[in-house]
Design an enzyme around this catalytic site. Structure first.
Site, PDB file in Angstrom:
ATOM      1  N   CYS A 175       5.853  -6.927   7.831  1.00  0.00           N
ATOM      2  CA  CYS A 175       6.881  -6.360   8.699  1.00  0.00           C
ATOM      3  C   CYS A 175       7.206  -7.397   9.769  1.00  0.00           C
ATOM      4  O   CYS A 175       6.304  -8.092  10.247  1.00  0.00           O
ATOM      5  CB  CYS A 175       6.361  -5.078   9.357  1.00  0.00           C
ATOM      6  SG  CYS A 175       7.575  -4.267  10.424  1.00  0.00           S
ATOM      7  N   CYS A 190      -0.077  -2.484  15.642  1.00  0.00           N
ATOM      8  CA  CYS A 190       0.065  -2.224  14.202  1.00  0.00           C
ATOM      9  C   CYS A 190      -0.469  -3.380  13.355  1.00  0.00           C
ATOM     10  O   CYS A 190      -0.096  -4.537  13.566  1.00  0.00           O
ATOM     11  CB  CYS A 190       1.538  -1.987  13.888  1.00  0.00           C
ATOM     12  SG  CYS A 190       1.833  -1.691  12.144  1.00  0.00           S
ATOM     13  N   CYS A 240      -2.109   5.859   9.697  1.00  0.00           N
ATOM     14  CA  CYS A 240      -0.920   5.238  10.265  1.00  0.00           C
ATOM     15  C   CYS A 240      -1.221   3.921  10.955  1.00  0.00           C
ATOM     16  O   CYS A 240      -2.129   3.843  11.779  1.00  0.00           O
ATOM     17  CB  CYS A 240      -0.310   6.163  11.307  1.00  0.00           C
ATOM     18  SG  CYS A 240       0.963   7.175  10.635  1.00  0.00           S
ATOM     19  N   CYS A 246       4.824  -4.957  16.315  1.00  0.00           N
ATOM     20  CA  CYS A 246       4.329  -4.025  17.332  1.00  0.00           C
ATOM     21  C   CYS A 246       2.857  -4.362  17.624  1.00  0.00           C
ATOM     22  O   CYS A 246       2.093  -4.669  16.706  1.00  0.00           O
ATOM     23  CB  CYS A 246       4.468  -2.585  16.851  1.00  0.00           C
ATOM     24  SG  CYS A 246       6.190  -2.129  16.544  1.00  0.00           S
ATOM     25  N   CYS A 282       2.887   8.511   1.392  1.00  0.00           N
ATOM     26  CA  CYS A 282       3.377   7.546   2.382  1.00  0.00           C
ATOM     27  C   CYS A 282       3.661   6.247   1.624  1.00  0.00           C
ATOM     28  O   CYS A 282       2.778   5.712   0.953  1.00  0.00           O
ATOM     29  CB  CYS A 282       2.281   7.360   3.438  1.00  0.00           C
ATOM     30  SG  CYS A 282       2.643   6.084   4.645  1.00  0.00           S
ATOM     31  N   GLU A 322       0.816  -1.210   0.000  1.00  0.00           N
ATOM     32  CA  GLU A 322       0.000   0.000   0.000  1.00  0.00           C
ATOM     33  C   GLU A 322       0.848   1.258   0.000  1.00  0.00           C
ATOM     34  O   GLU A 322       1.932   1.283   0.564  1.00  0.00           O
ATOM     35  CB  GLU A 322      -0.876   0.045   1.259  1.00  0.00           C
ATOM     36  CG  GLU A 322      -1.763  -1.163   1.413  1.00  0.00           C
ATOM     37  CD  GLU A 322      -2.856  -0.943   2.444  1.00  0.00           C
ATOM     38  OE1 GLU A 322      -3.451   0.150   2.464  1.00  0.00           O
ATOM     39  OE2 GLU A 322      -3.108  -1.866   3.224  1.00  0.00           O
ATOM     40  N   LEU A 373       8.504   6.316  19.121  1.00  0.00           N
ATOM     41  CA  LEU A 373       8.840   6.060  20.530  1.00  0.00           C
ATOM     42  C   LEU A 373       7.657   5.364  21.232  1.00  0.00           C
ATOM     43  O   LEU A 373       7.799   4.288  21.782  1.00  0.00           O
ATOM     44  CB  LEU A 373       9.216   7.363  21.233  1.00  0.00           C
ATOM     45  CG  LEU A 373       9.789   7.186  22.635  1.00  0.00           C
ATOM     46  CD1 LEU A 373      11.161   6.524  22.592  1.00  0.00           C
ATOM     47  CD2 LEU A 373       9.869   8.522  23.380  1.00  0.00           C
ATOM     48  N   GLU A 401       9.513  -2.037   8.058  1.00  0.00           N
ATOM     49  CA  GLU A 401      10.502  -1.341   8.868  1.00  0.00           C
ATOM     50  C   GLU A 401      11.672  -0.966   7.937  1.00  0.00           C
ATOM     51  O   GLU A 401      12.451  -1.839   7.534  1.00  0.00           O
ATOM     52  CB  GLU A 401      10.972  -2.247  10.015  1.00  0.00           C
ATOM     53  CG  GLU A 401      12.179  -1.755  10.779  1.00  0.00           C
ATOM     54  CD  GLU A 401      12.093  -0.291  11.215  1.00  0.00           C
ATOM     55  OE1 GLU A 401      11.047   0.160  11.697  1.00  0.00           O
ATOM     56  OE2 GLU A 401      13.110   0.421  11.029  1.00  0.00           O
TER      57      GLU A 401
HETATM   58  N1  SAH Z   1       8.142   0.614  10.990  1.00  0.00           N
HETATM   59  C1  SAH Z   1       8.160   2.036  10.935  1.00  0.00           C
HETATM   60  C2  SAH Z   1       7.245   2.639   9.881  1.00  0.00           C
HETATM   61  C3  SAH Z   1       5.824   2.140   9.830  1.00  0.00           C
HETATM   62  S1  SAH Z   1       4.701   2.664  11.103  1.00  0.00           S
HETATM   63  C4  SAH Z   1       7.872   2.645  12.286  1.00  0.00           C
HETATM   64  O1  SAH Z   1       7.503   1.898  13.190  1.00  0.00           O
HETATM   65  O2  SAH Z   1       8.059   3.825  12.477  1.00  0.00           O
HETATM   66  C5  SAH Z   1       4.480   4.359  10.878  1.00  0.00           C
HETATM   67  C6  SAH Z   1       3.895   5.063  12.100  1.00  0.00           C
HETATM   68  O3  SAH Z   1       2.567   4.592  12.374  1.00  0.00           O
HETATM   69  C7  SAH Z   1       4.690   4.794  13.374  1.00  0.00           C
HETATM   70  O4  SAH Z   1       4.960   5.999  14.039  1.00  0.00           O
HETATM   71  C8  SAH Z   1       3.766   3.920  14.181  1.00  0.00           C
HETATM   72  O5  SAH Z   1       4.009   4.051  15.555  1.00  0.00           O
HETATM   73  C9  SAH Z   1       2.414   4.433  13.764  1.00  0.00           C
HETATM   74  N2  SAH Z   1       1.324   3.491  14.046  1.00  0.00           N
HETATM   75  C10 SAH Z   1       1.352   2.151  13.942  1.00  0.00           C
HETATM   76  N3  SAH Z   1       0.175   1.619  14.331  1.00  0.00           N
HETATM   77  C11 SAH Z   1      -0.607   2.652  14.693  1.00  0.00           C
HETATM   78  C12 SAH Z   1      -1.951   2.751  15.180  1.00  0.00           C
HETATM   79  N4  SAH Z   1      -2.711   1.672  15.371  1.00  0.00           N
HETATM   80  N5  SAH Z   1      -2.437   3.983  15.435  1.00  0.00           N
HETATM   81  C13 SAH Z   1      -1.688   5.086  15.220  1.00  0.00           C
HETATM   82  N6  SAH Z   1      -0.427   5.060  14.762  1.00  0.00           N
HETATM   83  C14 SAH Z   1       0.109   3.857  14.502  1.00  0.00           C
END
Ligand code: SAH
Length: 349
Positions: A105, A112, A330, A109, A98, A83, A213, A159
């Site tokens: 990935c 996510c 995000c 997390c 984006c 995407e 973070l 990532e």
């Molecule tokens: N792996 C990278 C890039 C992809 S995520 C990273 O972790 O930064 C991009 C952004 O989306 C990150 O800041 C992540 O914390 C945020 N994100 C992931 N899941 C989310 C959610 N459920 N709600 C809001 N932001 C989220």
């Protein structure tokens, strides 16, 4: 170009051939073959086998949100789905793309959607660049009076630090004069925080770094982001202080989860962690993800949290989700997993 020189072209001939082809392909939007017809025949013959394949990505779905955010689903040559999201700023001043750096990935997390897929594979340089080339062409047909895409964020699937070579090379292509001439300062690479890659990233790439973070201490960060079990937040800060080039700042992203990391005391811990770091902070109210217990706080709580940081002198903005109604915000990018499940399952058999 090295390959062309090895194929017997003089350096200037090789350079000119690549330049003419790159301009025709990226700037004029010709397909690979048509672009080749602009190159003198002798050079073209040598260039042809080295070129990107036009069938790199096939657009399979485009969903437009109420706020004009466009979620684009692409199919790769091996039938996987990734995407990209076109995000016009609310003030209409700029448009950001984006992009994804991986299919799935491996970082898992808790909040996510992409993490649910696991890592399928890295994207190639051509596949990262193609997201821009094709989204750009599509956007220029529909944008009307809105600006062209000028900014790129690696905040889609994947990532980027786990595919650093291809991300760095793709950024070199996107910023080149012969293609789109994007400003590296308008490109941000977002990471879970692979501290041991920071030195290499800054040495090889002039783009910005964004760090997810998401928690103010190790106990909670490890619970949300498995990477933290190996790289605690003090090490992350030390690595940034050691490697951030002079005069540059890091964008710190902090997703707010109700009752988990949104208390006034958490704002204070966050401020203490930011102390001495050249940083801007983005607060991101959580979008619905795989864990139903991880929800966004109320807008009142978000504002109280932001205000506490503002009063302490932190440069902090709230990033409200774009394209949430189409699953384009995000952390919601699970592509195939959610909308086109069949394709990803095919990839696993
Ligand atoms: N792996 C990278 C890039 C992809 S995520 C990273 O972790 O930064 C991009 C952004 O989306 C990150 O800041 C992540 O914390 C945020 N994100 C992931 N899941 C989310 C959610 N459920 N709600 C809001 N932001 C989220």
């Amino acid at each position: 170009m090295t390959a062309l020189r090895e194929a017997g072209l003089r350096p200037m001939q090789a350079r000119d051939a690549v330049k003419v082809w790159m301009q025709a392909y990226h700037q004029d939007g010709l397909d690979g073959q048509a672009a080749l017809s602009r190159v003198p025949p002798v050079q073209a013959l040598r260039l042809a086998p080295l070129l990107l394949d036009d069938t790199t990505l096939v657009a399979v779905e485009e969903v437009v949100a109420e706020d004009h955010t466009r979620r684009l689903l692409w199919q790769t040559a091996d039938k996987l789905v990734i995407e990209s999201v076109v995000i016009p700023a609310d003030n209409g001043q700029r448009v950001t793309l984006c992009v994804s750096s991986q299919v799935g990935c491996g970082r898992r997390c808790a909040f996510c959607e992409t993490g649910r897929l696991g890592l399928v594979r890295n994207l190639g340089v051509d596949e990262i660049v193609a997201q821009f080339r094709q989204a750009n062409a599509l956007w220029s047909r529909v944008r009307g009076s809105m600006p062209a895409i000028s900014n790129v964020v690696f905040m889609g699937m994947g990532e980027p630090m786990d595919n650093l070579d291809n991300v760095v090379d793709a950024i070199a292509v996107l910023t080149h004069d012969w293609t789109y001439g994007l400003s590296a300062r308008k490109i941000s690479v977002s990471t879970v925080g692979v501290a041991q890659k920071f030195a290499e990233f800054f040495a090889r790439c002039p783009a910005n770094l964004a760090l997810s973070l998401n928690a103010p201490d190790d106990a909670r960060r490890s619970q949300l982001m498995p990477v933290n079990q190996r790289v605690p937040i003090a090490d992350l800060k030390a690595a940034l202080l050691a490697h951030l080039p002079r005069g540059r700042s890091v964008l710190v992203e902090y997703v707010l989860f109700a009752g988990l990391n949104d208390a006034p005391a958490d704002a204070d811990l966050l401020r203490a962690w930011l102390e001495g770091l050249p940083a801007r902070l983005n607060l991101i109210p959580a979008n619905p993800g795989p864990d139903p217990l991880l929800r966004s706080p109320s807008s009142e709580v978000v504002w109280t949290f932001q205000k506490r940081l503002l009063d302490a002198g932190v440069r902090v903005m709230v990033r409200y989700p774009h394209g949430r109604d189409v699953g384009g915000a995000c952390g919601q990018l699970a592509g195939a997993h959610r909308q086109k499940r069949g394709h990803v399952e095919e990839a696993h058999v």
